[in-house]
Design an enzyme around this catalytic site. Structure first.
Site, PDB file in Angstrom:
ATOM      1  N   ASN A   9       0.879  -1.154   0.009  1.00 23.53           N
ATOM      2  CA  ASN A   9       0.144   0.148   0.124  1.00 23.53           C
ATOM      3  C   ASN A   9       0.755   1.183  -0.036  1.00 23.53           C
ATOM      4  O   ASN A   9       1.453   1.555   1.138  1.00 23.53           O
ATOM      5  CB  ASN A   9      -0.813   0.048   1.211  1.00 23.53           C
ATOM      6  N   TRP A  10       1.123   1.638  -1.140  1.00 20.06           N
ATOM      7  CA  TRP A  10       2.061   2.931  -1.246  1.00 20.06           C
ATOM      8  C   TRP A  10       1.410   4.340  -0.716  1.00 20.06           C
ATOM      9  O   TRP A  10       2.208   5.282  -0.648  1.00 20.06           O
ATOM     10  CB  TRP A  10       2.181   3.004  -2.707  1.00 20.06           C
ATOM     11  N   LYS A  11       0.294   4.369  -0.368  1.00 23.17           N
ATOM     12  CA  LYS A  11      -0.563   5.521  -0.015  1.00 23.17           C
ATOM     13  C   LYS A  11      -0.134   6.684  -0.820  1.00 23.17           C
ATOM     14  O   LYS A  11      -0.135   6.294  -2.212  1.00 23.17           O
ATOM     15  CB  LYS A  11       0.076   5.783   1.480  1.00 23.17           C
ATOM     16  N   HIS A 101      -9.704   2.135   4.187  1.00 23.38           N
ATOM     17  CA  HIS A 101      -8.309   2.546   4.966  1.00 23.38           C
ATOM     18  C   HIS A 101      -8.596   3.614   6.157  1.00 23.38           C
ATOM     19  O   HIS A 101      -9.511   4.390   6.051  1.00 23.38           O
ATOM     20  CB  HIS A 101      -7.121   2.738   4.225  1.00 23.38           C
ATOM     21  N   GLU A 171      -6.137  -3.826  10.556  1.00 19.91           N
ATOM     22  CA  GLU A 171      -5.111  -2.671  10.747  1.00 19.91           C
ATOM     23  C   GLU A 171      -5.472  -2.304  11.978  1.00 19.91           C
ATOM     24  O   GLU A 171      -6.360  -1.064  11.992  1.00 19.91           O
ATOM     25  CB  GLU A 171      -5.220  -2.009   9.327  1.00 19.91           C
ATOM     26  N   GLY A 177       2.034   2.987  10.482  1.00 17.68           N
ATOM     27  CA  GLY A 177       3.042   4.000  10.588  1.00 17.68           C
ATOM     28  C   GLY A 177       4.170   3.662  11.564  1.00 17.68           C
ATOM     29  O   GLY A 177       5.087   4.510  11.604  1.00 17.68           O
ATOM     30  N   GLY A 237       2.624  -1.033   4.254  1.00 17.88           N
ATOM     31  CA  GLY A 237       2.860   0.507   3.824  1.00 17.88           C
ATOM     32  C   GLY A 237       4.344   0.768   3.794  1.00 17.88           C
ATOM     33  O   GLY A 237       4.765   0.500   2.499  1.00 17.88           O
ATOM     34  N   GLY A 238       4.876   1.342   4.946  1.00 16.60           N
ATOM     35  CA  GLY A 238       6.079   1.820   4.630  1.00 16.60           C
ATOM     36  C   GLY A 238       7.335   1.084   4.043  1.00 16.60           C
ATOM     37  O   GLY A 238       8.115   1.433   3.315  1.00 16.60           O
TER      38      GLY A 238
HETATM   39  P1  PGA Z   1       2.418   0.768   7.645  1.00 17.67           P
HETATM   40  O1  PGA Z   1       1.106   1.029   7.070  1.00 17.67           O
HETATM   41  O2  PGA Z   1       2.805  -0.702   6.997  1.00 17.67           O
HETATM   42  O3  PGA Z   1       3.389   1.764   6.942  1.00 17.67           O
HETATM   43  O4  PGA Z   1       2.115   0.675   9.018  1.00 17.67           O
HETATM   44  C1  PGA Z   1       0.092  -0.129   6.588  1.00 17.67           C
HETATM   45  C2  PGA Z   1      -1.108   0.306   6.135  1.00 17.67           C
HETATM   46  O5  PGA Z   1      -1.633   1.388   6.693  1.00 17.67           O
HETATM   47  O6  PGA Z   1      -1.829  -0.317   5.234  1.00 17.67           O
END
Ligand code: PGA
Length: 260
Positions: A9-11, A101, A171, A177, A237-238
């Site tokens: 999930n690149w956001k 999300h 999540e 994050g 994500g990150g």
């Molecule tokens: P994160 O994000 O891996 O950076 O914690 C995951 C997400 O929000 O899908």
């Protein structure tokens, strides 16, 4: 048998050019081959502007990596400034759509009703919604985890017909994050609840639905999450922004699954 899914999930990260560079770096690594061998499934949920270049790049390489979007609107077309339709996403063979999300629920005030419309539109169009649910730290500390997940799930799945393919993502908001995911026990407890709730809604079909864990996933902690019976993959994500880091996460999953 639920195939493990590792979804990036690149956001709101990566321009089209950066997405192309990511693919160039990721493709030669081990994950692509493992996915091509059918050991796991790999998807990238990219910003809208990166979907076309990624689609073109994946096709050119004959890659098995699937594309995902991070949002969708439930109407087919019309006067909905700033929104995107299923047809527009399908043009680039987008398979997955993240719906609900927590960043959208909190920052864009998306309600579970909105999420359910999005989920319904994606599923009706033949895409697979990845529906996110998860509690804040105050809900958890207040001992309300189960009630919270139950309410979010029921309200987010109003437009689901029980038969269409969906993916759930647990999540916990407090882990997103960070570099510290939920513990194995906490992840299993929540994902176990989610499956139980899905069973009440869809009977034995619940056993075919994949439940991902997301929030603070790293190459170091992915192993402790995927050993859970009810965790069938991760939404990352990150740690997915770096192709090498994401490859490590996929390969840790491959090793675990081939051992199981
Ligand atoms: P994160 O994000 O891996 O950076 O914690 C995951 C997400 O929000 O899908």
């Amino acid at each position: 048998m639920r195939k493990t899914l590792l979804a990036a999930n690149w956001k709101m990260n990566k321009t089209a050019a950066e997405a192309e560079a990511w693919l160039e770096a990721f493709y030669p690594l081990e994950a692509e081959k493992a996915a091509a061998d059918g050991l796991v499934e790999v998807a990238v949920c990219a910003p809208f502007t990166a979907l076309y270049p990624l689609h073109r790049g994946l096709k050119k390489k004959n890659s098995v990596v699937e594309l995902g979007a991070q949002n969708i609107f439930w109407q087919e077309r019309g006067a909905f400034t700033g929104e995107i339709s299923a047809e527009m996403l399908l043009e680039f063979q987008t398979k997955y759509v993240i719906c609900g999300h927590s960043e959208r629920r909190v920052l864009m005030q998306e309600s579970s009703e909105t999420v359910s419309r999005k989920c319904g539109a994606a599923a009706k169009a033949g895409m697979v919604p990845i529906i996110c649910v998860g509690e804040s730290i105050s809900v958890r500390r207040g001992g309300l985890l189960k009630q919270w997940l139950e309410a979010q799930l029921y309200e987010s799945l109003t437009f689901w017909d029980n038969q269409q393919e969906i993916v759930l993502a647990y999540e916990p908001v407090w882990a997103i994050g960070t570099k510290s995911a939920a513990t194995t026990e906490d992840a299993q407890e929540a994902c176990g609840y989610i499956r139980q709730i899905l069973r009440e809604r869809a009977g034995d079909l619940a056993d075919d639905i994949r439940i991902l864990y997301g929030g603070g996933v790293t190459p170091e902690n992915i192993g402790g999450l995927l050993i859970c019976d009810d965790v069938d993959g991760a939404l990352v994500g990150g740690s997915s922004l770096d192709p090498v880091g994401f490859d490590k996460i996929v390969m840790a999953a491959v090793q675990l699954k081939t051992k199981k």
